[in-house]
Design a protein around this motif. Structure first.
Motif, short mmCIF file in Angstrom:
data_model
loop_
_atom_site.label_atom_id
_atom_site.label_comp_id
_atom_site.label_asym_id
_atom_site.label_seq_id
_atom_site.Cartn_x
_atom_site.Cartn_y
_atom_site.Cartn_z
N THR A 55 0.82 -1.20 0.00
CA THR A 55 0.00 0.00 0.00
C THR A 55 0.86 1.26 0.00
N PHE A 56 0.28 2.35 -0.51
CA PHE A 56 0.95 3.64 -0.51
C PHE A 56 0.12 4.58 0.34
N PRO A 57 0.71 5.36 1.20
CA PRO A 57 2.14 5.61 1.38
C PRO A 57 2.79 4.73 2.44
N GLU A 58 2.02 3.87 3.08
CA GLU A 58 2.55 3.07 4.19
C GLU A 58 3.66 2.11 3.79
N GLY A 59 3.55 1.53 2.60
CA GLY A 59 4.52 0.53 2.18
C GLY A 59 4.28 -0.83 2.83
N ALA A 60 3.11 -0.98 3.43
CA ALA A 60 2.76 -2.24 4.10
C ALA A 60 2.19 -3.22 3.08
N ALA A 61 2.37 -4.49 3.37
CA ALA A 61 1.80 -5.53 2.52
C ALA A 61 0.28 -5.36 2.48
N ASN A 62 -0.31 -5.57 1.32
CA ASN A 62 -1.75 -5.50 1.16
C ASN A 62 -2.35 -6.81 1.68
N PRO A 63 -2.99 -6.80 2.84
CA PRO A 63 -3.50 -8.05 3.41
C PRO A 63 -4.65 -8.65 2.60
N ALA A 64 -5.27 -7.86 1.75
CA ALA A 64 -6.40 -8.35 0.95
C ALA A 64 -6.00 -8.70 -0.47
N PHE A 65 -4.70 -8.79 -0.74
CA PHE A 65 -4.24 -9.00 -2.12
C PHE A 65 -4.89 -10.22 -2.77
N VAL A 66 -4.81 -11.38 -2.14
CA VAL A 66 -5.33 -12.60 -2.75
C VAL A 66 -6.85 -12.51 -2.91
N ALA A 95 2.54 -15.75 -4.45
CA ALA A 95 1.33 -15.75 -3.62
C ALA A 95 0.13 -16.24 -4.42
N ALA A 96 0.04 -15.82 -5.68
CA ALA A 96 -1.06 -16.27 -6.53
C ALA A 96 -0.99 -17.77 -6.76
N THR A 97 0.20 -18.27 -7.00
CA THR A 97 0.37 -19.72 -7.20
C THR A 97 -0.07 -20.49 -5.96
N ALA A 98 0.34 -20.00 -4.79
CA ALA A 98 -0.06 -20.64 -3.53
C ALA A 98 -1.57 -20.59 -3.34
N ALA A 99 -2.23 -19.59 -3.94
CA ALA A 99 -3.67 -19.45 -3.83
C ALA A 99 -4.44 -20.18 -4.92
N GLY A 100 -3.72 -20.96 -5.75
CA GLY A 100 -4.40 -21.78 -6.74
C GLY A 100 -4.31 -21.31 -8.19
N TYR A 101 -3.53 -20.27 -8.45
CA TYR A 101 -3.33 -19.79 -9.83
C TYR A 101 -2.14 -20.54 -10.43
N ALA A 102 -2.42 -21.61 -11.15
CA ALA A 102 -1.36 -22.46 -11.69
C ALA A 102 -0.61 -21.80 -12.84
#
Length: 136
Positions: A55-66, A95-102
């Motif tokens: 996220t901007f401006p925090e630079g934190a990982a987006n917890p809702a990405f998947v 992360a996408a692969t781990a979530a099932g995106y082959a």
């Protein structure tokens, strides 16, 4: 590598152009999309899916990405992840692969590419490859 493949911007463009199902997800920040520009897929009848990895401006990982990815892209289509230079997009592809995106791919070099000896991003990347893009 924990995703389907690393591809150059040019290879990615070719896949996006030839495969009607292929999707480009830009994982940079809102600020980057606005101030640096974005790939322009209008010429091939597609739109980039903007989805922040951090996220901007925090630079934190987006917890809702998947969750946001699942809302925007089916798991069975080829997905190409793009960031500034290939780091965040590799993490997103994993992360996408781990979530099932082959069929998750990383766009190496990213949108702006690697730094040259003077610290400028003029070596490679989507923009340097002459691929279509637009300013914010």
């Amino acid at each position: 590598m924990s995703y389907a493949a690393d591809l150059s911007p040019q290879q990615t463009w070719e896949h996006l152009e030839s495969d009607p199902q292929a999707v480009l997800v830009d994982v940079r920040t809102r600020a980057e999309w606005s101030f640096v520009g974005m790939p322009d897929l209008a010429g091939i009848g597609k739109q980039v899916i903007p989805l922040e990895w951090t996220t901007f401006p925090e630079g934190a990982a987006n917890p809702a990405f998947v969750e946001e990815l699942r809302s925007a892209v089916d798991t069975d289509v080829p997905v190409y992840f793009l960031c500034r230079s290939g780091g965040r997009s590799a993490a997103a592809a994993s992360a996408a692969t781990a979530a099932g995106y082959a069929r998750a791919h990383n766009v190496t070099e990213g949108f702006e590419g690697d730094l040259d000896d003077q610290g400028h991003r003029e070596v490679n990347g989507w923009k340097q490859a002459g691929l279509p893009w637009r300013q914010g």
